[in-house]
Design a protein around this motif. Structure first.
Motif: not given
Length: 429
Positions: A120-126, A128-130, A156-163
């Protein structure tokens, strides 16, 4: 055991469809449940076992020759008659081959514990999106691979996260595999320029590969899923180089290399949709290929099914020319589109059910596409809705079993008809 599973699926299909569509003995064929299949044996995958196999025009060893295939060639078996298989080759030739010349792969009846992937792809719109978390919590007994959609990469190969570690901890508590999805989104869209600039630079590719490796190990992921979309066709060789370099970095560390690949039915090198993806070249570098078999029709195009049965079948056949079935994970849409005037918008299953109740409409079942749809009017404007539910999922699970695919990946958790998980579980156990 297989017979019991088939019986259960057919019974479940009838129950689900009759409940949703109000089917009775007097219903029309367009508003009926899936008809029971006489056999789920075909189509299936096969490999030429003899040095050279003659392909004949009819199911007779004396019929005319239409082509040949060499040892090791993969093909699709469509049926059998008179000791011959009806086959379709990579080049599109359809004909008949003696059964002894072909090693057929049996449809996998296996279980999740035997290596099937239910992702399952886990996606949050914000944060702690429930929505996704609730779906994950309720179905961890079925879902065994969780793919957080929370890492993007710049040119540029830099990884950004909203993990968010919360769903990952939940997944790991149940023993599920976690794969970090790395995408090329900039703003709200998959960015063509980001992909092109990143992939064309060996320096930026190297930085990206190192960054992905470091991110996976720091966060305890078992692997990565690369979801680069809108990649320019001119980046074809650069994208292949990226996968080669990524596999060389991750595999020695025991990390999985997977990718979400565009659904293709031909090797159109100029296509803006999938031209950059050279299936044959990248196959050796991927441990799993999640084929995005959805958006056959999309918000910006004409109304139609998100993923019709014939189209999905055609995509699978093309994919199996290059990937072993044991590497292929079929993408399952968990949503639909609502078209009005000249455009549409995506809606999840719950929103679509609310429309059905609000406008008192009776969804119909398309017997060829094997998906539900309906129309309604709002403020004098006609709307057309095509979507996915448990019954359409059951039809696609039949293809997963017939072709012996690795499993399925649902886009996205929380958008789905909750009943699909029973269908998936019954199909793969």
């Amino acid at each position: 055991m297989q017979g019991n599973v088939i019986t259960t699926i057919i019974a479940l299909l009838f129950y689900l469809t009759s409940g949703l569509f109000g089917v009775n003995s007097g219903s029309s064929s367009k508003n009926s449940a899936l008809p029971p299949e006489t056999s789920i044996f075909y189509p299936r995958s096969g490999v030429i076992a003899s040095d050279v196999a003659t392909i004949r025009s009819e199911s007779s060893s004396s019929s005319s020759t239409v082509g040949s295939a060499t040892k090791g060639s993969r093909l699709i078996i469509l049926g059998e008659k008179n000791g011959l298989y009806q086959v379709q080759t990579h080049s599109g030739i359809t004909g008949w081959v003696a059964k002894w010349m072909v090693t057929a792969q049996a449809p996998a009846a296996g279980t999740v514990s035997k290596g099937r992937t239910i992702a399952g792809y886990y996606v949050e719109n914000y944060y702690n999106d429930p929505v996704g978390y609730s779906a994950l919590s309720a179905n961890l007994g079925t879902i065994n691979t969780v793919m957080p959609f929370s890492f993007n990469i710049d040119q540029y190969g830099t990884i950004h996260s909203t993990h968010n570690p919360k769903p990952v901890r939940l997944a790991r508590s149940a023993g599920a595999v976690t794969l970090a999805v790395v995408n090329n989104i900039k703003g709200d869209n998959f960015n063509s320029s980001v992909a092109s600039k990143l992939l064309s630079s060996p320096t930026y590719r190297s930085k990206a590969v190192s960054g992905i490796s470091r991110m996976l190990q720091q966060n305890g992921f078992q692997g990565v899923n690369i979801d680069f979309e809108n990649v320019p066709a001119r980046s074809r060789n650069d994208l292949t180089a990226f996968f080669r370099e990524l596999a060389a970095e991750l595999r020695p560390k025991g990390l999985l290399v997977t990718a979400s690949l565009p659904a293709k039915t031909s090797n159109d090198r100029s296509s803006s949709h999938g031209g950059a993806y050279d299936y044959q070249a990248i196959a050796p570098y991927l441990d799993q290929a999640m084929i995005m078999t959805y958006d056959e029709h999309y918000a910006g195009g004409a109304p139609g099914p998100v993923a019709s049965y014939p189209w999905v079948d055609k995509v699978i056949r093309y994919t199996l020319n290059y990937f072993q079935p044991s590497k292929v994970v079929l993408g399952l849409a968990a949503y639909g589109y609502n078209w009005s005037m000249s455009s549409g918008k995506a809606q999840n299953y719950k929103a679509i059910q609310n429309l059905i109740k609000q406008y008192s409409v009776a969804p119909k079942w398309h017997p060829t596409y094997k998906v539900p749809y309906f129309t309604y009017k709002s403020w004098g404007i006609k709307h057309q809705v095509w979507y996915e539910n448990a019954s359409s999922t059951a039809a696609k699970m039949q293809l997963v079993r017939n072709y012996g695919l690795k499993g399925v990946a649902v886009w996205r958790l929380g958008y789905e008809d909750p009943a699909i998980w029973n269908v998936i579980r019954q199909s793969l156990y």
